[in-house]
Scaffold this active site. Structure first.
Site, PDB file in Angstrom:
ATOM      1  N   GLY A  71      -9.024  66.517  20.593  1.00 54.83           N
ATOM      2  CA  GLY A  71      -9.252  66.354  19.190  1.00 54.83           C
ATOM      3  C   GLY A  71      -8.783  65.896  18.467  1.00 54.83           C
ATOM      4  N   CYS A  72      -8.348  65.381  16.927  1.00 52.52           N
ATOM      5  CA  CYS A  72      -8.258  65.734  16.234  1.00 52.52           C
ATOM      6  C   CYS A  72      -5.719  65.952  16.187  1.00 52.52           C
ATOM      7  CB  CYS A  72      -7.919  66.558  15.016  1.00 52.52           C
ATOM      8  SG  CYS A  72      -6.632  66.293  12.951  1.00 52.52           S
ATOM      9  N   PHE A  73      -5.720  64.692  16.430  1.00 54.66           N
ATOM     10  CA  PHE A  73      -4.018  64.453  16.480  1.00 54.66           C
ATOM     11  C   PHE A  73      -3.343  65.278  15.363  1.00 54.66           C
ATOM     12  CE2 PHE A  73      -3.540  60.235  15.928  1.00 54.66           C
ATOM     13  CZ  PHE A  73      -3.396  60.211  14.432  1.00 54.66           C
ATOM     14  N   TRP A  74      -3.908  65.395  14.235  1.00 56.28           N
ATOM     15  CA  TRP A  74      -3.209  66.541  13.218  1.00 56.28           C
ATOM     16  C   TRP A  74      -2.792  67.951  13.863  1.00 56.28           C
ATOM     17  CZ3 TRP A  74      -6.803  65.064   8.778  1.00 56.28           C
ATOM     18  CH2 TRP A  74      -6.497  63.800   8.271  1.00 56.28           C
ATOM     19  N   CYS A  75      -4.274  68.850  13.568  1.00 59.02           N
ATOM     20  CA  CYS A  75      -4.106  69.647  14.241  1.00 59.02           C
ATOM     21  C   CYS A  75      -3.512  69.876  15.741  1.00 59.02           C
ATOM     22  CB  CYS A  75      -5.615  70.937  14.708  1.00 59.02           C
ATOM     23  SG  CYS A  75      -6.425  70.616  13.847  1.00 59.02           S
TER      24      CYS A  75
END
Length: 178
Positions: free
Chosen positions: A11-15
């Site tokens: 999913g979101c690569f930041w997380c």
């Protein structure tokens, strides 16, 4: 030092990035894209579905300190592996979950960990996270690297509002799946 690579789409690569950076033995984490054929995709192209890439992280790690099994364990605790249409509030192909293996040993370990998680009964639906050979990894723009530290207030709000933190707390008893 036995330096190796691991690549995960969650999913979101930041997380996903934030989950790996402080693990002993992890040398570096980079946000980027894999899975598509187009060269040098931009965040905007991937986010708009103009490529077949997924948001992912690539991890350089010292396998003498941190094993691939350790990284897999962290990965599974960051995602909803039963959702094949994205992750939490982030929907679409580019937010699907995939383990990209770099060699046969990683493939076998990933398959074993997936089977074990499926058999554990933790999830009531089947595990749909794919396990695929790694494709070229393209690093995302600088502003996506270490995003959670550069923009901590927004990042924390984003995680909470996306539903990721509530899900991880419900499934694993912790906010960040630690």
């Amino acid at each position: 030092m036995k330096k190796e690579l691991a690549t995960f789409a969650g999913g979101c690569f930041w997380c996903i990035y934030a989950a790996f950076e402080d693990i002993p033995g992890v040398i570096s984490v980079r946000s980027g894209f894999a899975g598509g054929e187009e060269e040098n995709p931009t965040y905007e192209e991937v986010a708009m579905g103009m490529t077949a890439h997924l948001e992912c992280v690539q991890i350089d790690y010292d396998a003498d300190v941190c094993t691939y099994k350790d990284l897999l364990s962290v990965f599974w605790r960051q995602i909803d592996p039963t959702d094949d249409e994205g992750q939490f509030a982030d929907r679409g192909y580019h937010h699907r979950t995939t383990i990209y293996y770099h060699n046969e040993e990683q493939r076998l370990l990933a398959e074993e960990s997936k089977q074990n998680l499926d058999k554990s009964g933790i999830f009531s639906k089947p595990i749909v996270t794919e396990i695929l050979p790694v494709t070229p990894f393209y690093e995302a723009e600088d502003y996506h690297q270490s995003y959670h530290t550069k923009n901590n207030e927004f990042y924390c709000q984003y995680r909470k509002e996306s539903g990721r933190d509530d899900f991880l707390e419900k499934m694993w008893g912790t906010k960040h799946g630690e």
